[in-house]
Design a protein around this motif. Structure first.
Motif, PDB file in Angstrom:
ATOM      1  N   SER A   8       0.815  -1.218   0.000  1.00  0.00           N
ATOM      2  CA  SER A   8       0.000   0.000   0.000  1.00  0.00           C
ATOM      3  C   SER A   8       0.846   1.265   0.000  1.00  0.00           C
ATOM      4  O   SER A   8       0.468   2.269  -0.616  1.00  0.00           O
ATOM      5  N   ILE A   9       2.001   1.223   0.698  1.00  0.00           N
ATOM      6  CA  ILE A   9       2.856   2.419   0.738  1.00  0.00           C
ATOM      7  C   ILE A   9       3.607   2.597  -0.577  1.00  0.00           C
ATOM      8  O   ILE A   9       3.555   3.661  -1.196  1.00  0.00           O
ATOM      9  N   MET A  10       4.316   1.557  -1.009  1.00  0.00           N
ATOM     10  CA  MET A  10       5.083   1.629  -2.261  1.00  0.00           C
ATOM     11  C   MET A  10       4.191   1.241  -3.443  1.00  0.00           C
ATOM     12  O   MET A  10       4.423   0.265  -4.151  1.00  0.00           O
ATOM     13  N   SER A  11       3.168   2.031  -3.649  1.00  0.00           N
ATOM     14  CA  SER A  11       2.235   1.786  -4.749  1.00  0.00           C
ATOM     15  C   SER A  11       2.883   2.173  -6.078  1.00  0.00           C
ATOM     16  O   SER A  11       3.864   2.937  -6.116  1.00  0.00           O
ATOM     17  N   PRO A  12       2.368   1.636  -7.183  1.00  0.00           N
ATOM     18  CA  PRO A  12       2.910   2.035  -8.491  1.00  0.00           C
ATOM     19  C   PRO A  12       2.871   3.552  -8.712  1.00  0.00           C
ATOM     20  O   PRO A  12       3.764   4.118  -9.343  1.00  0.00           O
ATOM     21  N   LYS A  13       1.824   4.195  -8.185  1.00  0.00           N
ATOM     22  CA  LYS A  13       1.702   5.651  -8.335  1.00  0.00           C
ATOM     23  C   LYS A  13       2.848   6.370  -7.635  1.00  0.00           C
ATOM     24  O   LYS A  13       3.431   7.314  -8.180  1.00  0.00           O
ATOM     25  N   LEU A  14       3.173   5.930  -6.393  1.00  0.00           N
ATOM     26  CA  LEU A  14       4.275   6.551  -5.664  1.00  0.00           C
ATOM     27  C   LEU A  14       5.601   6.289  -6.359  1.00  0.00           C
ATOM     28  O   LEU A  14       6.452   7.183  -6.457  1.00  0.00           O
ATOM     29  N   CYS A  15       5.790   5.079  -6.854  1.00  0.00           N
ATOM     30  CA  CYS A  15       7.039   4.723  -7.536  1.00  0.00           C
ATOM     31  C   CYS A  15       7.249   5.592  -8.770  1.00  0.00           C
ATOM     32  O   CYS A  15       8.332   6.135  -8.990  1.00  0.00           O
ATOM     33  N   VAL A  16       6.203   5.747  -9.568  1.00  0.00           N
ATOM     34  CA  VAL A  16       6.293   6.611 -10.751  1.00  0.00           C
ATOM     35  C   VAL A  16       6.544   8.051 -10.334  1.00  0.00           C
ATOM     36  O   VAL A  16       7.326   8.774 -10.960  1.00  0.00           O
TER      37      VAL A  16
END
Length: 312
Positions: free
Chosen positions: A134-142
């Motif tokens: 939940s923390i390292m979501s794809p959105k955050l990574c991008v």
């Protein structure tokens, strides 16, 4: 080209490395092998991550960007060095020199930011394993990758524009094998105080702060491990963070040695060795560090090879 009573330089001469003439061919072959290894190694990591669905995770997404950064970073300086060694023509046009400086700063800074993002990823994975997805979501990574590109592009463009406003008059010999920003400032016949002030301010933002953030991340990781000490937990932490710690040590160790612990002389054998380590050896070793010390990469390579054999 002349301006008033001064000759304005349109070409620079790269002094290169202090290599005896009789050993030029040997070092040319060595550097060519290093560059080809860098290109092939980093391309292999990028391709493996793209082909293997098991590696479609935030950590390996960041690693793919790091490999791309290493590949481009090495390509900024190595082809020109090899060309100069082969043709014995050390000249580089003014525009080409500024372009080389821009991309050198861009990809060097990008690696620093990506290493911070990877340290945060390892911190979340070890300290908050149940909330990692939940923390390292794809959105955050991008978002982390895009932010890294934006900040480094702005920083590199800022220094390039400040360098473009300076004049270069008599001396056009750069005592280096690439257009290093500090070497160019010493050749300028203009006032460089603004450039030096910006370097001092942004240097802390680009290098010191990321390094501190990485240290803080690993301090929290160690603290989390010590709260529940176990042989299994320690092994997991080392297997998870070992590769990243090796890359961080190699990257920041050479940067600190080159820019913070160098002597006052603009060209010494020691500084040349540190620059070679920073621009050539580090991008070449990163793929080996991640492939040899990473089980997931080995398994991915095995799966890809097996698929190719089955297709044949």
């Amino acid at each position: 080209m002349t301006e008033g009573n001064q000759t304005v330089i349109s070409w620079f001469l790269l002094l290169g490395l202090p290599i005896p003439p009789e050993r030029q061919h040997l070092f040319y072959a060595l550097f060519l092998a290093m560059y080809l290894t860098t290109v092939l190694g980093n391309l292999l990591i990028i391709i493996l991550i793209q082909l293997d669905s098991h590696l479609h995770t935030p950590m390996y997404s960041l690693l793919s960007n790091l490999s791309f950064s290493d590949l481009c970073f090495s390509s900024v300086t190595m082809p020109k060095l090899l060309q100069n060694m082969q043709s014995q023509d050390p000249s580089i046009p003014y525009a080409g020199c500024l372009a080389q400086m821009y991309f050198f700063l861009l990809f060097g800074d990008l690696e620093s930011f990506l290493l911070v993002a990877m340290a945060y990823d390892r911190y979340v994975a070890i300290c908050f394993p149940l909330r990692y997805t939940s923390i390292m979501s794809p959105k955050l990574c991008v978002g982390l990758v895009v932010l890294s590109w934006v900040l480094t592009t702005f920083h590199a463009m800022l220094h390039t524009l400040l360098m473009a406003r300076l004049s270069f008059c008599d001396n056009n010999v750069i005592p280096h094998f690439f257009c290093d920003m500090s070497a160019l400032l010493k050749l300028s016949c203009s006032d460089t105080h603004v450039n030096e002030l910006v370097i001092f301010i942004t240097g802390g933002l680009i290098l010191v702060i990321p390094f501190v953030l990485i240290v803080v991340s690993y301090a929290r990781i160690v603290s989390s491990i010590l709260k529940v000490p176990s042989a299994r937990g320690i092994r997991k932490a080392f297997s998870t963070c070992g590769s990243h710690l090796s890359v961080v040590s190699l990257f920041y160790g050479t940067v600190i040695g080159l820019y913070l612990c160098s002597s006052g002389n603009p060209s010494t054998v020691k500084e040349s060795v540190m620059a070679i380590t920073y621009t050539m050896v580090t991008p070449m070793l990163n793929p080996f560090i991640y492939s040899l010390r990473n089980r997931d990469m080995k398994r991915a390579l095995g799966r890809v090879i097996c698929k190719k054999k089955m297709m044949v």
